[in-house]
Design an enzyme around this catalytic site. Structure first.
Site, PDB file in Angstrom:
ATOM      1  N   LYS A  77      15.139  35.699  36.636  1.00  0.00           N
ATOM      2  CA  LYS A  77      14.201  36.184  37.659  1.00  0.00           C
ATOM      3  C   LYS A  77      13.506  37.494  37.252  1.00  0.00           C
ATOM      4  O   LYS A  77      12.324  37.671  37.522  1.00  0.00           O
ATOM      5  CB  LYS A  77      14.910  36.340  39.007  1.00  0.00           C
ATOM      6  CG  LYS A  77      15.264  34.992  39.643  1.00  0.00           C
ATOM      7  CD  LYS A  77      15.815  35.160  41.041  1.00  0.00           C
ATOM      8  CE  LYS A  77      16.178  33.788  41.624  1.00  0.00           C
ATOM      9  NZ  LYS A  77      16.664  33.873  43.003  1.00  0.00           N
ATOM     10  N   GLY A 143      27.757  42.674  49.783  1.00  0.00           N
ATOM     11  CA  GLY A 143      27.282  42.368  48.432  1.00  0.00           C
ATOM     12  C   GLY A 143      26.147  43.283  48.036  1.00  0.00           C
ATOM     13  O   GLY A 143      25.393  43.778  48.888  1.00  0.00           O
ATOM     14  N   ALA A 147      21.244  38.759  44.485  1.00  0.00           N
ATOM     15  CA  ALA A 147      20.886  37.993  45.682  1.00  0.00           C
ATOM     16  C   ALA A 147      20.669  38.884  46.902  1.00  0.00           C
ATOM     17  O   ALA A 147      19.946  38.507  47.831  1.00  0.00           O
ATOM     18  CB  ALA A 147      21.987  36.975  45.981  1.00  0.00           C
TER      19      ALA A 147
HETATM   20  P1  ATR Z   1      24.087  37.474  42.642  1.00  0.00           P
HETATM   21  O1  ATR Z   1      22.890  37.606  41.767  1.00  0.00           O
HETATM   22  O2  ATR Z   1      24.345  36.066  43.100  1.00  0.00           O
HETATM   23  O3  ATR Z   1      24.098  38.457  43.767  1.00  0.00           O
HETATM   24  P2  ATR Z   1      25.946  39.121  41.198  1.00  0.00           P
HETATM   25  O4  ATR Z   1      24.830  40.052  40.868  1.00  0.00           O
HETATM   26  O5  ATR Z   1      26.947  38.792  40.147  1.00  0.00           O
HETATM   27  O6  ATR Z   1      25.363  37.747  41.684  1.00  0.00           O
HETATM   28  O7  ATR Z   1      26.708  39.678  42.493  1.00  0.00           O
HETATM   29  C1  ATR Z   1      27.831  39.090  43.019  1.00  0.00           C
HETATM   30  C2  ATR Z   1      28.262  39.843  44.276  1.00  0.00           C
HETATM   31  O8  ATR Z   1      29.496  39.288  44.733  1.00  0.00           O
HETATM   32  C3  ATR Z   1      28.517  41.324  44.033  1.00  0.00           C
HETATM   33  O9  ATR Z   1      28.209  42.044  45.195  1.00  0.00           O
HETATM   34  C4  ATR Z   1      30.027  41.328  43.752  1.00  0.00           C
HETATM   35  O10 ATR Z   1      30.659  42.566  43.976  1.00  0.00           O
HETATM   36  P3  ATR Z   1      30.715  43.668  42.814  1.00  0.00           P
HETATM   37  O11 ATR Z   1      29.370  44.336  42.820  1.00  0.00           O
HETATM   38  O12 ATR Z   1      31.818  44.579  43.198  1.00  0.00           O
HETATM   39  O13 ATR Z   1      30.979  42.921  41.537  1.00  0.00           O
HETATM   40  C5  ATR Z   1      30.493  40.302  44.760  1.00  0.00           C
HETATM   41  N1  ATR Z   1      31.803  39.741  44.392  1.00  0.00           N
HETATM   42  C6  ATR Z   1      32.066  38.816  43.440  1.00  0.00           C
HETATM   43  N2  ATR Z   1      33.394  38.529  43.399  1.00  0.00           N
HETATM   44  C7  ATR Z   1      33.998  39.320  44.349  1.00  0.00           C
HETATM   45  C8  ATR Z   1      35.346  39.518  44.795  1.00  0.00           C
HETATM   46  N3  ATR Z   1      36.366  38.814  44.261  1.00  0.00           N
HETATM   47  N4  ATR Z   1      35.583  40.402  45.796  1.00  0.00           N
HETATM   48  C9  ATR Z   1      34.549  41.115  46.348  1.00  0.00           C
HETATM   49  N5  ATR Z   1      33.250  40.974  45.968  1.00  0.00           N
HETATM   50  C10 ATR Z   1      32.973  40.094  44.982  1.00  0.00           C
END
Ligand code: ATR
Length: 296
Positions: A77, A143, A147
């Protein structure tokens, strides 16, 4: 063979597709094929796998081959925005595009994710807005990844007064503050452990993390503090009913799933390439739900 033009002045057969890596599980072809058939349009929509290394070359190949444009998904993107000659306000603000339109020798970039989010929340394009309480009360968002950006932009556009954002890695929230600068929306960063308490007084809870997705842990939190008028939106669509949506339904709250957002974000893309504004119908939704159920 010389290309022809249809009544919308679009070259036929008009071609488009989705660029991503991996792109195998994308449901976008299902959606666009349904609309092409519904509107009897001579066109096609295909999966266009491209690694980051190949992205620019593949896009240029599409332009040369006379494609109308393409959708763009992870991880391209940002690269799509960078590559474009012209960007709409949303793509420019987010520095990311999920829609490319090739016209007049230029690559135009747009971002329709925020539109998809708002349309889903509003209950569809043709229906009256169901309940506006989400836009006049604080919104809780989980988050801070890619996204979350388009959704924060959309919430700012909708004029929400306060955004409470909680993320496991709290520092990441600071990288999103620019989206609210110069707007009436205030951002506050909430520690991950306080995510349940921040729900007090919120008209809407949005999950933009990957928690709840099949293969991932559930989003584990109590919804007790949400007011009775609140709605819960989960952008995850596999499974369709995530544990947090199930809990919200049990509490009698309105729920919106990630499939609605996927369907509505596709509408402006189809219009831009094929010249017809398609509808998100119950039949289309059923078609994708059946596919999700078969493949899960
Ligand atoms: P996307 O583009 O889909 O948003 P990403 O940039 O990898 O994907 O973001 C994933 C989100 O899910 C992030 O907010 C991540 O939190 P971190 O910033 O702390 O990594 C969150 N996330 C993923 N696994 C998680 C977990 N086990 N517990 C809490 N938050 C999680």
């Amino acid at each position: 063979m010389m290309s022809e033009k249809n009544s919308n002045n679009i070259k036929t057969p008009a071609k488009a597709g989705i660029l991503g890596w991996p792109v195998t599980h994308s449901r976008s072809p299902l959606i666009h094929d349904y609309w092409l058939k519904t509107h009897s349009i001579d066109g096609s929509y295909e999966k266009l796998p491209a690694t980051s290394e190949d992205f620019e070359r593949v896009v240029m190949g599409l332009v040369a081959a006379g494609y109308a444009g393409a959708n763009v998904t992870a991880p391209h993107k940002e690269a799509a925005f960078e590559l474009a000659d012209v960007a709409d306000t949303n793509a420019a603000r987010l520095r990311a595009a999920n829609l490319l339109v090739f016209k007049g020798g230029d690559i135009h970039a747009a971002n329709t994710d925020g539109y998809g989010f708002l349309q889903s929340l509003r209950g569809g394009a043709d229906e009256p807005e169901i309940d506006k309480s989400w836009s006049t009360n604080p919104v809780a968002l989980l988050g801070a990844g890619g996204a979350s950006r388009a959704i924060i932009g959309a919430l700012v556009d909708a004029g929400v007064p306060e955004l409470r954002i909680s993320n496991r890695t709290m520092e990441k929230i600071d990288t999103l503050r620019f989206l609210c600068e110069g707007t009436p929306t205030n951002i506050s960063a909430v520690p991950w452990d306080d995510r349940a308490t921040m729900l007090e007084g919120c008209g809407l809870l949005v999950n933009t993390t990957s928690l709840g997705m099949s293969g991932q842990p559930a989003l584990d939190m109590s919804l007790e503090n949400l007011p009775d008028f609140a709605a819960v939106f989960d952008i995850v669509y596999a499974p369709l009913e995530t544990p947090v949506l199930k809990a919200a339904k049990l509490r009698g709250l309105r729920t919106i799933d990630g499939l609605s957002m996927l369907l509505y974000q596709a509408v402006p893309s189809f219009s831009a390439w094929f010249g017809v504004a398609p509808a998100v119908t119950p039949e289309l939704r059923r078609l994708v739900v059946t596919n999700l159920e078969e493949k899960s």
